[in-house]
Design a protein around this motif. Structure first.
Motif, PDB file in Angstrom:
ATOM      1  N   ALA A 133       0.815  -1.210   0.000  1.00 10.29           N
ATOM      2  CA  ALA A 133       0.000   0.000   0.000  1.00 10.29           C
ATOM      3  C   ALA A 133       0.853   1.265   0.000  1.00 10.29           C
ATOM      4  CB  ALA A 133      -0.930   0.006   1.219  1.00 10.29           C
ATOM      5  N   ILE A 134       2.103   1.133   0.462  1.00 11.16           N
ATOM      6  CA  ILE A 134       2.970   2.319   0.469  1.00 11.16           C
ATOM      7  C   ILE A 134       3.848   2.378  -0.773  1.00 11.16           C
ATOM      8  CG2 ILE A 134       3.018   2.367   2.991  1.00 11.16           C
ATOM      9  CD1 ILE A 134       5.820   1.226   2.881  1.00 11.16           C
ATOM     10  N   LEU A 135       3.695   1.423  -1.677  1.00 13.41           N
ATOM     11  CA  LEU A 135       4.481   1.473  -2.916  1.00 13.41           C
ATOM     12  C   LEU A 135       4.209   2.746  -3.711  1.00 13.41           C
ATOM     13  CD1 LEU A 135       6.426   0.220  -4.954  1.00 13.41           C
ATOM     14  CD2 LEU A 135       4.486  -1.054  -5.916  1.00 13.41           C
ATOM     15  N   GLY A 169       4.882  -8.352  -6.385  1.00 17.17           N
ATOM     16  CA  GLY A 169       3.805  -7.379  -6.511  1.00 17.17           C
ATOM     17  C   GLY A 169       4.291  -6.043  -7.036  1.00 17.17           C
ATOM     18  N   ALA A 170       5.467  -5.618  -6.587  1.00 21.97           N
ATOM     19  CA  ALA A 170       6.016  -4.352  -7.065  1.00 21.97           C
ATOM     20  C   ALA A 170       6.373  -4.425  -8.542  1.00 21.97           C
ATOM     21  CB  ALA A 170       7.238  -3.979  -6.241  1.00 21.97           C
ATOM     22  N   LYS A 227      11.812   0.057  -5.111  1.00 27.24           N
ATOM     23  CA  LYS A 227      11.538  -1.378  -4.948  1.00 27.24           C
ATOM     24  C   LYS A 227      12.419  -1.988  -3.865  1.00 27.24           C
ATOM     25  CE  LYS A 227      11.880  -1.651  -9.510  1.00 27.24           C
ATOM     26  NZ  LYS A 227      11.410  -0.334  -9.960  1.00 27.24           N
ATOM     27  N   ILE A 228      13.665  -1.581  -3.789  1.00 29.34           N
ATOM     28  CA  ILE A 228      14.552  -2.082  -2.739  1.00 29.34           C
ATOM     29  C   ILE A 228      14.068  -1.634  -1.365  1.00 29.34           C
ATOM     30  CG2 ILE A 228      16.888  -1.929  -1.803  1.00 29.34           C
ATOM     31  CD1 ILE A 228      17.887  -1.769  -4.715  1.00 29.34           C
ATOM     32  N   LEU A 229      13.634  -0.387  -1.259  1.00 30.34           N
ATOM     33  CA  LEU A 229      13.113   0.110   0.017  1.00 30.34           C
ATOM     34  C   LEU A 229      11.836  -0.608   0.417  1.00 30.34           C
ATOM     35  CD1 LEU A 229      13.677   3.975  -0.103  1.00 30.34           C
ATOM     36  CD2 LEU A 229      14.737   2.306   1.427  1.00 30.34           C
TER      37      LEU A 229
END
Length: 288
Positions: free
Chosen positions: A145-147, A232-233, A161-163
């Protein structure tokens, strides 16, 4: 002499007090413990290999006879041929490398920072009381949800994506580490201090070894979640990776490539779990 055990439910040799005795004959596990454990291990590994082989064989049989719809469940041989084609074109290697790099970097960064912070918070009661409610609240937020927020701040590059992977692993490992450290009996610390151990020595030689098994358990859970969130990302914010391979194959209507990506994702998860089990075996010899 044959060992005896009391067993009131077995009518073999009645006793004067109304109870009965049952003779126990030593079995293979008692007569040859090492050999029995070795044979049992071979059987268990054989079953672990046999189960997927049987499933794939059944899948191939049903697909070959037309029982399964090829648009949804292509035959394993068809998937294998498509897999080879992806390898020859280099698309598969590019996808695997992209996903593994994101998982590895995010996992290492998130897990190591969580272990360090978890040791600190778990060792200091005031910090634990002050921060645990906030940690619990942040943990419950779905990381996918925070992507969009990460993409807004850091863009579509690798950093977001790494974070995302790092944040996912961070909270799982942090909570397990805090709980493991706070659960260590204070008596262990008292013994260390009575022997003249400093606070650092107590943390290094007493608290950390005692908390390590549960911490590694949290790391194993985090490894699976890392694979899930990166897929998912990559569905929505990548042009390479196994998640992108699955999503793009769906858009193009190529189910064989979808299965290649799905199987590869599961294999990465299994390998990560095995590596962490090996790490646990090395770092916790007292639990072998």
């Amino acid at each position: 002499m044959t060992p005896l055990t009391r067993d009131p439910g077995t009518a073999t040799t009645p006793r004067a007090d109304g109870t009965t005795w049952r003779s126990i004959t030593p079995g293979p596990a008692e007569l040859d413990p090492r050999g029995y454990a070795r044979r049992r291990g071979l059987v268990e590994r054989g079953l672990a290999i046999l189960a997927p082989v049987v499933l794939i064989g059944l899948w191939q049989l049903l697909a070959g006879r037309g029982v399964l719809e090829s648009n949804y469940f292509p035959a394993p041989t068809t998937i294998a041929a498509s897999w080879g084609g992806l390898i020859e074109s280099g698309v598969y290697q590019e996808s695997v490398v992209a996903s593994v790099q994101r998982i590895a970097l995010g996992y290492v960064f998130g897990s190591l920072s969580a272990v360090v912070l978890g040791l600190l918070i778990g060792s200091v009661r005031l910090l634990r009381v002050a921060l645990e409610p906030m940690i619990a609240a942040l943990y419950t937020v779905p990381k996918l949800a925070i992507l969009p927020l990460l993409l807004l701040i850091f863009g579509l590059g690798e950093t977001s994506k790494i974070l995302l992977v790092a944040l996912t692993c961070f909270f799982v490992v942090l909570i397990n580490t805090i709980d493991a450290v706070s659960s260590v009996s204070p008596r262990y610390g008292d013994v260390g201090r009575s022997c003249g151990a400093s606070r650092w020595s107590t943390l290094r030689h007493i608290t950390l070894p005692a908390a390590l098994p549960q911490t590694i358990t949290g790391m194993r859970i985090a490894s699976g979640l890392a694979v899930i969130v990166i897929v998912g990302a990559e569905f929505v914010a990548a042009d390479a990776g196994l998640g992108f391979l699955v999503w793009n194959s769906w858009n193009l209507g190529v189910p064989e490539h979808m299965y290649v990506g799905i199987v590869s994702i599961s294999v990465i998860g299994v390998i990560a779990s095995m590596l962490l089990r090996g790490l646990e075996w090395l770092l916790t010899p007292w639990n072998r």
